[in-house]
Write an enzyme that holds these catalytic residues in place. Structure first.
Site, PDB file in Angstrom:
ATOM      1  CE  LYS A 200      22.034 -21.215  26.794  1.00  0.00           C
ATOM      2  NZ  LYS A 200      21.139 -21.103  25.639  1.00  0.00           N
ATOM      3  CE  LYS A 253      25.488 -21.142  24.659  1.00  0.00           C
ATOM      4  NZ  LYS A 253      24.124 -20.933  24.314  1.00  0.00           N
TER       5      LYS A 253
END
Ligand code: PBG
Length: 333
Positions: A200, A253
């Site tokens: 992330k 992400k």
């Protein structure tokens, strides 16, 4: 009448593109509704269905109103949801995150009762629950990694106890997968899978989400715990570490600016790799479409397919309903 080919080269790629049925037949990437996950914002209270200004078409729902949206989703064929909580009370350590009467826990109990056949994933993080908006508790002005771990573990456990089918920690503290795995195992939930937001990045594309979830950090940014977007190999390292700690699925992400990372992680590790097409990716398309600068339907289809082409096993997207409809219509997939 057949004329001899004046340019007798053997390979003509256009032969496979001339007929729409043939184009569909030879597609390399197939989409399925079962690979789509819809993120939903659940706000504490009753009777709330409030549109998020920076994410037109997305709403904050109180648990009672969430049920209507779950019904719509399941009618469209979307059976997986990812829940985010927005509490009324915030404090320095985010204690509403693990409260039995917390908004996610309440919503889960209600939703599981009404729609037991859906699959409920919960986001595990403290930023929506802390008064300072950081993803962990503070020591001075820094987020204290090790002191945050037990709180994340408690939060994940409370979600599973309230009925979550899977937990998805998004906080980016080191060691949180192990802490959560141990807490779940010790309480008899060794069968509950963990979807780790392993890779992330600290991203501008979370901007609309932070408005939606009221979770912008009160000072500083998240760069001391979320990843630096210059790094690809570090993503591989993070994925490896989280697998060693017990993650069952990995997430990359955001999605669109990280297709290279998604490709690499999904190629290297023999576990499902989930991509999260985040709020900014949604809002960008929405805004451009609203201005008449881009065709929304085509942009939704092309971006979603690109994420699967890069290797995603499943996709978390605010366009889940639309994609389900396009799959149904045969537009994609
Ligand atoms: C919580 C969390 C965030 C997102 C998912 N979980 C925000 C953040 O890290 O600041 C972003 C999702 C989106 O932008 O759609 N930590």
């Amino acid at each position: 009448m057949n004329h001899p080919d004046p340019f007798p080269f053997l390979q003509r790629s256009r032969r496979l593109r001339g007929n729409s049925l043939l184009r569909q037949m030879v597609r390399e990437t197939r989409l399925s509704k079962s690979a789509l996950i819809a993120p939903l914002f659940v706000q504490e209270g009753v009777g709330i269905r409030q549109e998020i200004p920076s994410m037109e078409g997305q709403y904050r729902y109180s648990p009672d109103q969430l049920l209507y949206e779950l019904e719509t989703l399941s009618k469209t064929g979307i059976q997986q949801v990812l829940l985010f909580g927005i509490p009324n009370q915030k404090d320095a350590c985010g204690s509403q995150a693990w409260s039995e009467q917390g908004v996610v826990q309440t919503a889960l109990r209600l939703a599981k009762q009404e729609f037991p056949n859906l699959f409920y994933i919960t986001d595990v993080c403290l930023c929506e629950y802390t008064s300072h908006g950081h993803c962990g508790i503070l020591s001075g002005n820094t987020v204290d990694n090790d002191q945050t771990l037990p709180l994340l573990a408690k939060t994940a456990l409370s979600h599973v106890q309230a009925g979550a089918d899977m937990v998805a920690p998004s906080d980016m503290m080191d060691g949180r997968i192990l802490a959560i795995r141990q807490a779940l195992d010790q309480h008899g939930f060794s069968s509950s899978p963990i979807l780790s937001y392993a890779v992330k990045y600290a991203s501008a594309f979370y901007g609309p989400f932070r408005e939606a979830a009221d979770s912008a950090p009160a000072f500083g940014d998240r760069k001391s715990y979320q990843m630096d977007y210059h790094n690809r190999r570090e993503g591989v390292k993070k994925a490896q570490q989280d697998l060693e700690q017990g993650a069952d699925l990995l997430m990359v992400k955001p999605a669109l600016s990280y297709l290279d990372v998604l490709y690499e992680v999904s190629s290297r590790f023999p576990v499902p790799t989930v991509a999260y097409s985040v709020s900014g990716e949604y809002s960008m398309i929405k805004a451009a479409a609203k201005l008449g600068w881009m065709d929304e339907v085509n942009a939704i289809c092309e971006t979603a397919v690109s994420i699967f082409r890069a290797g995603a096993s499943a996709l978390i997207t605010y366009y889940a309903k639309e994609l389900a409809q396009f799959i149904e219509e045969g537009r994609i997939g």
